[in-house]
Design a protein around this motif. Structure first.
Motif, PDB file in Angstrom:
ATOM      1  N   VAL A 384       0.840  -1.195   0.000  1.00 46.13           N
ATOM      2  CA  VAL A 384       0.000   0.000   0.000  1.00 46.13           C
ATOM      3  C   VAL A 384       0.878   1.248   0.000  1.00 46.13           C
ATOM      4  CG1 VAL A 384      -1.759   1.260   1.265  1.00 46.13           C
ATOM      5  CG2 VAL A 384      -1.817  -1.237   1.209  1.00 46.13           C
ATOM      6  N   GLU A 385       1.865   1.270   0.868  1.00 45.54           N
ATOM      7  CA  GLU A 385       2.770   2.420   0.933  1.00 45.54           C
ATOM      8  C   GLU A 385       3.586   2.544  -0.350  1.00 45.54           C
ATOM      9  OE1 GLU A 385       6.359   4.151   3.789  1.00 45.54           O
ATOM     10  OE2 GLU A 385       5.329   2.275   4.273  1.00 45.54           O
ATOM     11  N   ALA A 386       4.071   1.409  -0.880  1.00 44.94           N
ATOM     12  CA  ALA A 386       4.847   1.447  -2.121  1.00 44.94           C
ATOM     13  C   ALA A 386       4.000   1.920  -3.288  1.00 44.94           C
ATOM     14  CB  ALA A 386       5.431   0.057  -2.408  1.00 44.94           C
ATOM     15  N   ALA A 387       2.752   1.453  -3.356  1.00 43.13           N
ATOM     16  CA  ALA A 387       1.863   1.879  -4.440  1.00 43.13           C
ATOM     17  C   ALA A 387       1.584   3.374  -4.357  1.00 43.13           C
ATOM     18  CB  ALA A 387       0.564   1.087  -4.382  1.00 43.13           C
ATOM     19  N   THR A 388       1.412   3.877  -3.141  1.00 39.89           N
ATOM     20  CA  THR A 388       1.185   5.316  -2.969  1.00 39.89           C
ATOM     21  C   THR A 388       2.398   6.121  -3.436  1.00 39.89           C
ATOM     22  OG1 THR A 388      -0.225   4.847  -1.055  1.00 39.89           O
ATOM     23  CG2 THR A 388       0.602   7.099  -1.300  1.00 39.89           C
ATOM     24  N   SER A 389       3.605   5.640  -3.107  1.00 36.68           N
ATOM     25  CA  SER A 389       4.823   6.336  -3.524  1.00 36.68           C
ATOM     26  C   SER A 389       4.974   6.306  -5.040  1.00 36.68           C
ATOM     27  CB  SER A 389       6.042   5.691  -2.855  1.00 36.68           C
ATOM     28  OG  SER A 389       5.949   5.785  -1.447  1.00 36.68           O
ATOM     29  N   ARG A 390       4.676   5.149  -5.662  1.00 33.18           N
ATOM     30  CA  ARG A 390       4.787   5.052  -7.120  1.00 33.18           C
ATOM     31  C   ARG A 390       3.776   5.969  -7.804  1.00 33.18           C
ATOM     32  NH1 ARG A 390       5.590  -0.490  -5.963  1.00 33.18           N
ATOM     33  NH2 ARG A 390       3.373  -0.924  -6.314  1.00 33.18           N
ATOM     34  N   LYS A 391       2.575   6.032  -7.258  1.00 38.51           N
ATOM     35  CA  LYS A 391       1.553   6.900  -7.836  1.00 38.51           C
ATOM     36  C   LYS A 391       1.960   8.368  -7.725  1.00 38.51           C
ATOM     37  CE  LYS A 391      -3.397   7.958  -7.536  1.00 38.51           C
ATOM     38  NZ  LYS A 391      -4.667   7.660  -6.814  1.00 38.51           N
ATOM     39  N   TYR A 392       2.502   8.733  -6.586  1.00 36.19           N
ATOM     40  CA  TYR A 392       2.957  10.115  -6.398  1.00 36.19           C
ATOM     41  C   TYR A 392       4.086  10.448  -7.367  1.00 36.19           C
ATOM     42  CZ  TYR A 392       4.862  14.266  -4.113  1.00 36.19           C
ATOM     43  OH  TYR A 392       5.326  15.523  -3.857  1.00 36.19           O
ATOM     44  N   ALA A 393       5.047   9.507  -7.529  1.00 41.11           N
ATOM     45  CA  ALA A 393       6.170   9.737  -8.444  1.00 41.11           C
ATOM     46  C   ALA A 393       5.679   9.882  -9.886  1.00 41.11           C
ATOM     47  CB  ALA A 393       7.172   8.590  -8.337  1.00 41.11           C
ATOM     48  N   LYS A 394       4.733   9.051 -10.277  1.00 39.75           N
ATOM     49  CA  LYS A 394       4.201   9.122 -11.643  1.00 39.75           C
ATOM     50  C   LYS A 394       3.522  10.460 -11.893  1.00 39.75           C
ATOM     51  CE  LYS A 394       1.093   6.730 -14.826  1.00 39.75           C
ATOM     52  NZ  LYS A 394       0.131   5.602 -14.993  1.00 39.75           N
ATOM     53  N   GLN A 395       2.691  10.893 -10.971  1.00 36.93           N
ATOM     54  CA  GLN A 395       2.016  12.178 -11.138  1.00 36.93           C
ATOM     55  C   GLN A 395       3.013  13.340 -11.151  1.00 36.93           C
ATOM     56  OE1 GLN A 395      -0.819  12.348  -7.954  1.00 36.93           O
ATOM     57  NE2 GLN A 395      -2.253  10.914  -8.905  1.00 36.93           N
ATOM     58  N   LYS A 396       3.995  13.259 -10.282  1.00 39.78           N
ATOM     59  CA  LYS A 396       4.990  14.333 -10.216  1.00 39.78           C
ATOM     60  C   LYS A 396       5.787  14.418 -11.514  1.00 39.78           C
ATOM     61  CE  LYS A 396       6.963  17.422  -7.476  1.00 39.78           C
ATOM     62  NZ  LYS A 396       6.223  18.501  -6.815  1.00 39.78           N
ATOM     63  N   LEU A 397       6.181  13.265 -12.058  1.00 38.37           N
ATOM     64  CA  LEU A 397       6.953  13.259 -13.305  1.00 38.37           C
ATOM     65  C   LEU A 397       6.103  13.737 -14.483  1.00 38.37           C
ATOM     66  CD1 LEU A 397       8.888   9.901 -12.833  1.00 38.37           C
ATOM     67  CD2 LEU A 397       9.851  12.199 -12.768  1.00 38.37           C
ATOM     68  N   GLU A 398       4.847  13.336 -14.533  1.00 36.35           N
ATOM     69  CA  GLU A 398       3.976  13.778 -15.630  1.00 36.35           C
ATOM     70  C   GLU A 398       3.748  15.288 -15.584  1.00 36.35           C
ATOM     71  OE1 GLU A 398       0.449  11.508 -15.259  1.00 36.35           O
ATOM     72  OE2 GLU A 398       1.295   9.675 -16.152  1.00 36.35           O
ATOM     73  N   HIS A 399       3.539  15.819 -14.397  1.00 33.38           N
ATOM     74  CA  HIS A 399       3.345  17.258 -14.273  1.00 33.38           C
ATOM     75  C   HIS A 399       4.635  18.030 -14.533  1.00 33.38           C
ATOM     76  CE1 HIS A 399      -0.293  16.418 -11.428  1.00 33.38           C
ATOM     77  NE2 HIS A 399      -0.568  16.204 -12.692  1.00 33.38           N
ATOM     78  N   GLY A 400       5.769  17.389 -14.290  1.00 34.82           N
ATOM     79  CA  GLY A 400       7.046  18.076 -14.485  1.00 34.82           C
ATOM     80  C   GLY A 400       7.507  18.144 -15.922  1.00 34.82           C
ATOM     81  N   LEU A 401       6.907  17.334 -16.820  1.00 35.62           N
ATOM     82  CA  LEU A 401       7.326  17.341 -18.224  1.00 35.62           C
ATOM     83  C   LEU A 401       7.209  18.744 -18.827  1.00 35.62           C
ATOM     84  CD1 LEU A 401       5.779  14.033 -19.628  1.00 35.62           C
ATOM     85  CD2 LEU A 401       8.186  14.671 -19.687  1.00 35.62           C
ATOM     86  N   TYR A 402       6.047  19.317 -18.766  1.00 37.02           N
ATOM     87  CA  TYR A 402       5.811  20.624 -19.385  1.00 37.02           C
ATOM     88  C   TYR A 402       6.593  21.717 -18.673  1.00 37.02           C
ATOM     89  CZ  TYR A 402       3.231  24.487 -21.507  1.00 37.02           C
ATOM     90  OH  TYR A 402       2.897  25.629 -22.191  1.00 37.02           O
ATOM     91  N   ARG A 403       6.715  21.602 -17.380  1.00 40.04           N
ATOM     92  CA  ARG A 403       7.436  22.641 -16.628  1.00 40.04           C
ATOM     93  C   ARG A 403       8.927  22.651 -16.983  1.00 40.04           C
ATOM     94  NH1 ARG A 403       9.205  23.236 -10.701  1.00 40.04           N
ATOM     95  NH2 ARG A 403       9.481  21.009 -10.920  1.00 40.04           N
ATOM     96  N   ILE A 404       9.516  21.446 -17.091  1.00 40.25           N
ATOM     97  CA  ILE A 404      10.932  21.362 -17.465  1.00 40.25           C
ATOM     98  C   ILE A 404      11.141  21.936 -18.866  1.00 40.25           C
ATOM     99  CG2 ILE A 404      12.810  19.754 -17.978  1.00 40.25           C
ATOM    100  CD1 ILE A 404      12.325  20.103 -15.012  1.00 40.25           C
ATOM    101  N   TRP A 405      10.236  21.593 -19.787  1.00 38.08           N
ATOM    102  CA  TRP A 405      10.390  22.098 -21.146  1.00 38.08           C
ATOM    103  C   TRP A 405      10.206  23.618 -21.195  1.00 38.08           C
ATOM    104  CZ3 TRP A 405      12.643  21.663 -25.409  1.00 38.08           C
ATOM    105  CH2 TRP A 405      12.191  22.277 -26.567  1.00 38.08           C
ATOM    106  N   GLN A 406       9.330  24.153 -20.360  1.00 38.29           N
ATOM    107  CA  GLN A 406       9.152  25.597 -20.302  1.00 38.29           C
ATOM    108  C   GLN A 406      10.431  26.279 -19.818  1.00 38.29           C
ATOM    109  OE1 GLN A 406       6.398  25.939 -22.335  1.00 38.29           O
ATOM    110  NE2 GLN A 406       6.035  27.730 -21.043  1.00 38.29           N
ATOM    111  N   ASP A 407      11.097  25.674 -18.833  1.00 37.28           N
ATOM    112  CA  ASP A 407      12.366  26.240 -18.359  1.00 37.28           C
ATOM    113  C   ASP A 407      13.418  26.223 -19.465  1.00 37.28           C
ATOM    114  OD1 ASP A 407      11.236  26.658 -15.912  1.00 37.28           O
ATOM    115  OD2 ASP A 407      12.033  24.814 -15.005  1.00 37.28           O
ATOM    116  N   VAL A 408      13.479  25.126 -20.226  1.00 34.84           N
ATOM    117  CA  VAL A 408      14.444  25.035 -21.332  1.00 34.84           C
ATOM    118  C   VAL A 408      14.126  26.085 -22.390  1.00 34.84           C
ATOM    119  CG1 VAL A 408      15.251  23.558 -23.211  1.00 34.84           C
ATOM    120  CG2 VAL A 408      14.924  22.592 -20.925  1.00 34.84           C
ATOM    121  N   GLN A 409      12.843  26.200 -22.761  1.00 30.35           N
ATOM    122  CA  GLN A 409      12.441  27.205 -23.749  1.00 30.35           C
ATOM    123  C   GLN A 409      12.830  28.611 -23.306  1.00 30.35           C
ATOM    124  OE1 GLN A 409       8.714  26.885 -26.372  1.00 30.35           O
ATOM    125  NE2 GLN A 409       8.092  25.979 -24.419  1.00 30.35           N
TER     126      GLN A 409
END
Length: 531
Positions: A384-409
């Motif tokens: 349960v704890e591992a699944a919660t951590s994986r879900k949080y990491a997935k959401q964080k990485l997905e949300h960070g895609l556009y933000r990282i590219w905006q910083d590069v731009q």
């Protein structure tokens, strides 16, 4: 003789007569002595007693009324002389009827109280029997305990007689040995804890982060066990400081992984942060390091080219200031034409490496999620704890895609717009356009972004460039037209300008223009000859 003294004497004689059994007649004769007047009342005593015994049964309310009429003196537990109390109530003048009434009242009260006490005893007889059984059982247990004590004393006496002082000495020495062995184990543990810092540094040096964190946690647990030692209590504080230092080294290693992804090191960091219970903190720190790396690396690249192609004295940012103190947007203005294209290539490569590392991190987490799904039946509570951590990491990485590219731009856009590209050579400008277009394609593959920021910046520079290029060429053409000599060239009458290779591209445009301007013109009309 006073009536009270006569009654007291009568009571004493009655006590004596109770000690020596006699017949009712003799008792009656004894009572009817010359000292007491009223033979009729005394001889009627047996009849009154029989009448009281055969008295009809009263109702509960009547009995309660009789009980309530009893004076409180009779219920006191102290040494109270109730006989004297009743004698004090007698009147000064003797009256047999009054005395008989008082006796009847007392007899009735005694009879009712005795009956009530008997009833209560009968009601509690069952409980009394149970208590007696418990008392009996307790007696048996006490007898058994006494027997055990006796048996124990016999055994002790036997041991005292059989064991010698040498045997007792052996037992005492064995007890001392056990205590000394316990002390030695404690001392070894303390020595191990004292050497933890050296082992920890060696583990961190070889980048064994999980082993280092595991060692620290075990040492903290052992320190909590031996906290009653003074040295261990001080060591616990040192271990906490060491743990904080280890977390700082983990953060430094995470910054390196963010800049240049390494799957093995990243996995070690994941395990180490998992032991600390800070998996979500790792993701937050990772994005912070990525943003910081984009800014720092872009600034470092620009600063290197500026310092390489410019001298310190040419900085016009202010007296006594240096290029390293400038803001990124100001620093980009000092990149000259010669170093612009190499600087852009290095900046693009650096940004590409950041995007590549981020994509590698996402891929690592995707593979980790697949492995976790295959092993989901092996663990229960930790899943349960591992699944919660994986879900949080997935959401964080997905949300960070556009933000990282905006910083590069933002970094590339600032660099492009800081310089005037209108004076560049045409081939160099085309190479710049090619680099930016490839970077735009990378952004679309990275997060599906249309890169409006880069498109806007390169469009603005392209417009400026071609406006300047057109102006320069028109001035050059004007100079040629004014300063060159012109002479008619003999050509055939069928010559057309479109026969020259340099102007063939104008044929289609000229035909479409002619068709639009003069739609009714004759198709046999030939183009004008240029001499």
């Amino acid at each position: 003789m006073d009536i009270k003294e006569k009654l007291m004497s009568f009571i004493d004689k009655q006590k004596i007569s109770l000690k020596t059994p006699t017949s009712p007649v003799l008792g009656a004769e004894f009572v009817t002595s010359d000292e007491f007047e009223g033979r009729t009342a005394v001889t009627a005593q047996p009849q009154r007693r029989a009448g009281l015994l055969n008295h009809h049964i009263l109702t509960p309310e009547a009995e309660q009324a009789v009980i309530d009429s009893i004076e409180a003196l009779y219920f006191e537990s102290g040494d109270v002389d109730v006989g004297e109390h009743e004698l004090l109530k007698f009147p000064d003048s003797a009256d047999v009827h009054v005395i008989n009434g008082m006796r009847s009242r007392l007899r009735k009260q005694q009879t009712i109280v005795s009956r009530r006490v008997s009833d209560l005893i009968m009601q509690k007889q069952g409980l009394c029997s149970k208590e007696m059984e418990r008392v009996t059982e307790l007696q048996r247990e006490v007898i058994k305990g006494v027997g055990l004590c006796v048996e124990g004393r016999k055994k002790l006496a036997q041991g005292r007689s059989q064991f010698t002082s040498a045997s007792l000495g052996i037992l005492a020495n064995y007890s001392k040995r056990q205590k000394i062995a316990c002390v030695i184990r404690s001392l070894r543990m303390i020595r191990t804890l004292q050497m933890t810092d050296v082992q920890l540094q060696s583990l961190l040096k070889v980048e064994d982060y999980p082993g280092a964190i595991q060692l620290l946690l075990e040492c903290q647990k052992a320190a909590a066990t031996f906290k009653h030692f003074t040295c261990i209590s001080e060591l616990s504080t040192k271990l906490q400081d060491t743990l904080e230092g280890a977390e700082e080294q983990l953060d430094v290693a995470l910054a390196k992984v963010a800049a240049n992804f390494n799957a093995a090191n990243y996995e070690k960091l994941q395990i180490a942060y998992g032991l600390l219970g800070k998996t979500q903190t790792l993701m937050d720190q990772l994005h912070m390091h990525l943003t910081s790396h984009i800014h720092n690396s872009a600034f470092t690249i620009i600063l290197g080219y500026v310092e390489l192609y410019n001298s310190a004295g040419s900085c016009n940012a202010g007296s006594g200031s240096s290029f390293s103190k400038l803001q990124y947007s100001e620093l980009c203005k000092y990149v000259n034409e010669e170093s612009f294209l190499p600087c852009l290539l290095d900046l693009s490569k650096c940004m590409w490496n950041v995007l590549k590392s981020y994509r590698s991190i996402i891929k690592w987490h995707e593979n980790d999620g697949k492995v976790a799904e295959e092993d989901v039946s092996c663990k229960a509570e930790k899943d349960v704890e591992a699944a919660t951590s994986r879900k949080y990491a997935k959401q964080k990485l997905e949300h960070g895609l556009y933000r990282i590219w905006q910083d590069v731009q933002a970094k590339v856009r600032t660099f492009i717009l800081a310089s005037d590209l209108s004076h560049f050579k045409f081939d160099d400008f085309l190479r710049i356009l090619d680099v930016i277009n490839k970077l735009i394609d990378v952004g679309e593959c990275f997060c599906g972004s249309k890169s409006e920021t880069l498109n806007e910046s390169i469009k603005k520079q392209s417009i400026n460039y071609f406006r300047n290029h057109h102006r320069v060429r028109m001035e050059e053409l004007h100079m040629f037209l004014e300063n060159e000599g012109w002479e008619a060239c003999p050509v055939k009458s069928t010559f057309s300008i479109y026969q020259l290779m340099e102007y063939r591209f104008l044929k289609g445009k000229d035909a479409s223009f002619t068709q639009i301007s003069t739609p009714t013109s004759s198709p046999s009309k030939k183009p004008r000859n240029y001499h």
